[in-house]
Design a protein around this motif. Structure first.
Motif, PDB file in Angstrom:
ATOM      1  N   ARG A 141       6.211  47.466 -31.463  1.00  0.00           N
ATOM      2  CA  ARG A 141       7.456  46.822 -31.036  1.00  0.00           C
ATOM      3  C   ARG A 141       7.630  45.564 -31.877  1.00  0.00           C
ATOM      4  O   ARG A 141       6.748  44.739 -31.960  1.00  0.00           O
ATOM      5  N   GLY A 142       8.791  45.438 -32.504  1.00  0.00           N
ATOM      6  CA  GLY A 142       9.050  44.238 -33.277  1.00  0.00           C
ATOM      7  C   GLY A 142       9.351  44.577 -34.720  1.00  0.00           C
ATOM      8  O   GLY A 142       9.396  45.745 -35.095  1.00  0.00           O
ATOM      9  N   LEU A 143       9.578  43.571 -35.414  1.00  0.00           N
ATOM     10  CA  LEU A 143       9.406  42.144 -35.186  1.00  0.00           C
ATOM     11  C   LEU A 143      10.738  41.568 -34.699  1.00  0.00           C
ATOM     12  O   LEU A 143      11.725  41.615 -35.425  1.00  0.00           O
ATOM     13  N   HIS A 144      10.753  40.988 -33.509  1.00  0.00           N
ATOM     14  CA  HIS A 144      11.979  40.551 -32.850  1.00  0.00           C
ATOM     15  C   HIS A 144      12.061  39.026 -32.748  1.00  0.00           C
ATOM     16  O   HIS A 144      11.044  38.348 -32.662  1.00  0.00           O
ATOM     17  N   TYR A 145      13.300  38.548 -32.677  1.00  0.00           N
ATOM     18  CA  TYR A 145      13.574  37.138 -32.393  1.00  0.00           C
ATOM     19  C   TYR A 145      15.029  37.018 -31.964  1.00  0.00           C
ATOM     20  O   TYR A 145      15.800  37.971 -32.084  1.00  0.00           O
ATOM     21  N   GLN A 146      15.396  35.867 -31.460  1.00  0.00           N
ATOM     22  CA  GLN A 146      16.797  35.562 -31.152  1.00  0.00           C
ATOM     23  C   GLN A 146      17.158  34.298 -31.930  1.00  0.00           C
ATOM     24  O   GLN A 146      16.527  33.265 -31.753  1.00  0.00           O
ATOM     25  N   PRO A 147      18.157  34.379 -32.795  1.00  0.00           N
ATOM     26  CA  PRO A 147      18.547  33.186 -33.555  1.00  0.00           C
ATOM     27  C   PRO A 147      19.286  32.173 -32.682  1.00  0.00           C
ATOM     28  O   PRO A 147      19.778  32.501 -31.607  1.00  0.00           O
ATOM     29  N   ALA A 148      19.361  30.943 -33.182  1.00  0.00           N
ATOM     30  CA  ALA A 148      20.123  29.896 -32.506  1.00  0.00           C
ATOM     31  C   ALA A 148      21.575  30.362 -32.373  1.00  0.00           C
ATOM     32  O   ALA A 148      22.061  31.099 -33.212  1.00  0.00           O
ATOM     33  N   PRO A 149      22.260  29.997 -31.347  1.00  0.00           N
ATOM     34  CA  PRO A 149      21.889  29.018 -30.328  1.00  0.00           C
ATOM     35  C   PRO A 149      21.139  29.619 -29.140  1.00  0.00           C
ATOM     36  O   PRO A 149      20.957  28.949 -28.122  1.00  0.00           O
ATOM     37  N   HIS A 150      20.679  30.849 -29.248  1.00  0.00           N
ATOM     38  CA  HIS A 150      19.977  31.501 -28.137  1.00  0.00           C
ATOM     39  C   HIS A 150      18.507  31.732 -28.456  1.00  0.00           C
ATOM     40  O   HIS A 150      17.882  32.649 -27.920  1.00  0.00           O
ATOM     41  N   ALA A 151      17.955  30.919 -29.345  1.00  0.00           N
ATOM     42  CA  ALA A 151      16.566  31.068 -29.765  1.00  0.00           C
ATOM     43  C   ALA A 151      15.626  30.936 -28.571  1.00  0.00           C
ATOM     44  O   ALA A 151      15.876  30.160 -27.647  1.00  0.00           O
ATOM     45  N   GLU A 152      14.549  31.715 -28.616  1.00  0.00           N
ATOM     46  CA  GLU A 152      13.599  31.773 -27.506  1.00  0.00           C
ATOM     47  C   GLU A 152      12.213  31.307 -27.938  1.00  0.00           C
ATOM     48  O   GLU A 152      11.802  31.492 -29.074  1.00  0.00           O
ATOM     49  N   THR A 153      11.499  30.754 -26.970  1.00  0.00           N
ATOM     50  CA  THR A 153      10.064  30.554 -27.055  1.00  0.00           C
ATOM     51  C   THR A 153       9.457  31.583 -26.120  1.00  0.00           C
ATOM     52  O   THR A 153       9.978  31.817 -25.024  1.00  0.00           O
ATOM     53  N   LYS A 154       8.345  32.205 -26.551  1.00  0.00           N
ATOM     54  CA  LYS A 154       7.715  33.252 -25.747  1.00  0.00           C
ATOM     55  C   LYS A 154       6.227  32.966 -25.589  1.00  0.00           C
ATOM     56  O   LYS A 154       5.572  32.526 -26.535  1.00  0.00           O
ATOM     57  N   LEU A 155       5.717  33.250 -24.421  1.00  0.00           N
ATOM     58  CA  LEU A 155       4.281  33.280 -24.167  1.00  0.00           C
ATOM     59  C   LEU A 155       3.963  34.732 -23.841  1.00  0.00           C
ATOM     60  O   LEU A 155       4.489  35.282 -22.873  1.00  0.00           O
ATOM     61  N   VAL A 156       3.140  35.366 -24.668  1.00  0.00           N
ATOM     62  CA  VAL A 156       2.892  36.801 -24.590  1.00  0.00           C
ATOM     63  C   VAL A 156       1.424  37.042 -24.282  1.00  0.00           C
ATOM     64  O   VAL A 156       0.547  36.408 -24.881  1.00  0.00           O
ATOM     65  N   ARG A 157       1.152  37.999 -23.366  1.00  0.00           N
ATOM     66  CA  ARG A 157      -0.234  38.375 -23.073  1.00  0.00           C
ATOM     67  C   ARG A 157      -0.289  39.833 -22.652  1.00  0.00           C
ATOM     68  O   ARG A 157       0.673  40.353 -22.081  1.00  0.00           O
ATOM     69  N   ALA A 158      -1.387  40.491 -22.950  1.00  0.00           N
ATOM     70  CA  ALA A 158      -1.631  41.852 -22.481  1.00  0.00           C
ATOM     71  C   ALA A 158      -2.275  41.753 -21.101  1.00  0.00           C
ATOM     72  O   ALA A 158      -3.293  41.072 -20.935  1.00  0.00           O
ATOM     73  N   VAL A 159      -1.685  42.407 -20.114  1.00  0.00           N
ATOM     74  CA  VAL A 159      -2.249  42.389 -18.764  1.00  0.00           C
ATOM     75  C   VAL A 159      -2.961  43.703 -18.432  1.00  0.00           C
ATOM     76  O   VAL A 159      -3.629  43.809 -17.406  1.00  0.00           O
ATOM     77  N   ARG A 160      -2.784  44.686 -19.322  1.00  0.00           N
ATOM     78  CA  ARG A 160      -3.538  45.934 -19.260  1.00  0.00           C
ATOM     79  C   ARG A 160      -3.625  46.450 -20.685  1.00  0.00           C
ATOM     80  O   ARG A 160      -2.623  46.467 -21.412  1.00  0.00           O
ATOM     81  N   GLY A 161      -4.804  46.845 -21.116  1.00  0.00           N
ATOM     82  CA  GLY A 161      -4.971  47.356 -22.467  1.00  0.00           C
ATOM     83  C   GLY A 161      -5.148  46.260 -23.499  1.00  0.00           C
ATOM     84  O   GLY A 161      -5.534  45.128 -23.177  1.00  0.00           O
ATOM     85  N   ARG A 162      -4.842  46.605 -24.770  1.00  0.00           N
ATOM     86  CA  ARG A 162      -5.047  45.683 -25.893  1.00  0.00           C
ATOM     87  C   ARG A 162      -3.914  45.833 -26.896  1.00  0.00           C
ATOM     88  O   ARG A 162      -3.428  46.944 -27.123  1.00  0.00           O
ATOM     89  N   ILE A 163      -3.549  44.706 -27.537  1.00  0.00           N
ATOM     90  CA  ILE A 163      -2.551  44.718 -28.599  1.00  0.00           C
ATOM     91  C   ILE A 163      -3.014  43.857 -29.772  1.00  0.00           C
ATOM     92  O   ILE A 163      -3.795  42.913 -29.609  1.00  0.00           O
ATOM     93  N   PHE A 164      -2.495  44.209 -30.949  1.00  0.00           N
ATOM     94  CA  PHE A 164      -2.568  43.366 -32.128  1.00  0.00           C
ATOM     95  C   PHE A 164      -1.233  42.631 -32.137  1.00  0.00           C
ATOM     96  O   PHE A 164      -0.179  43.242 -32.338  1.00  0.00           O
ATOM     97  N   ASP A 165      -1.248  41.338 -31.859  1.00  0.00           N
ATOM     98  CA  ASP A 165      -0.033  40.556 -31.652  1.00  0.00           C
ATOM     99  C   ASP A 165       0.252  39.706 -32.887  1.00  0.00           C
ATOM    100  O   ASP A 165      -0.645  39.007 -33.383  1.00  0.00           O
ATOM    101  N   VAL A 166       1.503  39.762 -33.372  1.00  0.00           N
ATOM    102  CA  VAL A 166       1.868  39.159 -34.652  1.00  0.00           C
ATOM    103  C   VAL A 166       3.030  38.186 -34.476  1.00  0.00           C
ATOM    104  O   VAL A 166       3.988  38.469 -33.754  1.00  0.00           O
ATOM    105  N   ALA A 167       2.957  37.058 -35.181  1.00  0.00           N
ATOM    106  CA  ALA A 167       4.047  36.090 -35.264  1.00  0.00           C
ATOM    107  C   ALA A 167       4.332  35.834 -36.736  1.00  0.00           C
ATOM    108  O   ALA A 167       3.403  35.610 -37.524  1.00  0.00           O
ATOM    109  N   VAL A 168       5.618  35.874 -37.118  1.00  0.00           N
ATOM    110  CA  VAL A 168       6.046  35.659 -38.504  1.00  0.00           C
ATOM    111  C   VAL A 168       7.025  34.489 -38.526  1.00  0.00           C
ATOM    112  O   VAL A 168       8.047  34.508 -37.835  1.00  0.00           O
ATOM    113  N   ASP A 169       6.726  33.486 -39.334  1.00  0.00           N
ATOM    114  CA  ASP A 169       7.554  32.287 -39.417  1.00  0.00           C
ATOM    115  C   ASP A 169       8.819  32.574 -40.229  1.00  0.00           C
ATOM    116  O   ASP A 169       8.755  32.842 -41.426  1.00  0.00           O
ATOM    117  N   LEU A 170       9.970  32.495 -39.568  1.00  0.00           N
ATOM    118  CA  LEU A 170      11.267  32.711 -40.222  1.00  0.00           C
ATOM    119  C   LEU A 170      12.047  31.412 -40.417  1.00  0.00           C
ATOM    120  O   LEU A 170      13.200  31.442 -40.843  1.00  0.00           O
TER     121      LEU A 170
END
Length: 176
Positions: A59-88
């Motif tokens: 899933r991804g790579l997703h974001y919301q541009p301004a003026p609706h830009a988001e901050t997210k706190l992401v965690r796996a609550v079941r299973g495992r993920i490789f979680d990625v952040a890309v600076d745009l």
């Protein structure tokens, strides 16, 4: 909670510090005051869950541009993920760079992703659930994304995805 900065400004690994006794364990996962004291002020307005039955789901790579830009706190609550952040963020010294960490129900780790940073993940095992805390609340119709395998970023995914949406696979090359 322990806060560990990554090489991308504002992207922070947040590790829970569970307390255990004969009953099991208890861990605080978010507290606005603790986040603010650590220099990562974050007060979520929305909590969402992503259910992923198939290992290798991307899933991804997703974001919301301004003026609706988001901050997210992401965690796996079941299973495992490789979680990625890309600076745009064009003015950022780490523009186009990426960072990743493994999030799992076992390690109780979260990734804080600030505005202007795209987010995506690859499930590493079946039946993986990912919890998002988001601020401000998601605004439908304002979502955007960049392609998961765009050479502008060179993300080193641990494996190719098995399942990806047509929208996520079809984002154009990044031009920022």
């Amino acid at each position: 909670m322990r806060f560990s900065p990554t090489e991308i400004d504002g992207v922070v690994i947040v590790d829970a510090e569970p307390r255990s006794d004969e009953r099991g364990a208890f861990a605080r996962l978010h507290c606005p005051d603790t986040f603010a004291a650590a220099g990562s002020a974050f007060a979520p307005a929305q909590t969402s869950l992503s259910r992923n039955p198939t290992a290798g789901t991307l899933r991804g790579l997703h974001y919301q541009p301004a003026p609706h830009a988001e901050t997210k706190l992401v965690r796996a609550v079941r299973g495992r993920i490789f979680d990625v952040a890309v600076d745009l963020r064009p003015a950022s010294p780490t523009h186009r760079r990426w960072t990743a960490t493994e999030l799992s129900a076992e390690n109780l780790r979260a990734l804080l992703i600030p505005e202007g940073v795209a987010h995506g993940f690859l499930t590493l095992e079946p039946d993986t659930d990912v919890l998002y805390q988001i601020s401000p609340a998601y605004r439908p119709g304002h979502e955007a994304g960049v392609r998961w395998d765009d050479p502008a970023f060179g993300v080193a995914w641990p494996t190719a995805p098995i399942l990806i949406s047509a929208r996520d696979a079809g984002y154009p090359d990044y031009r920022g």
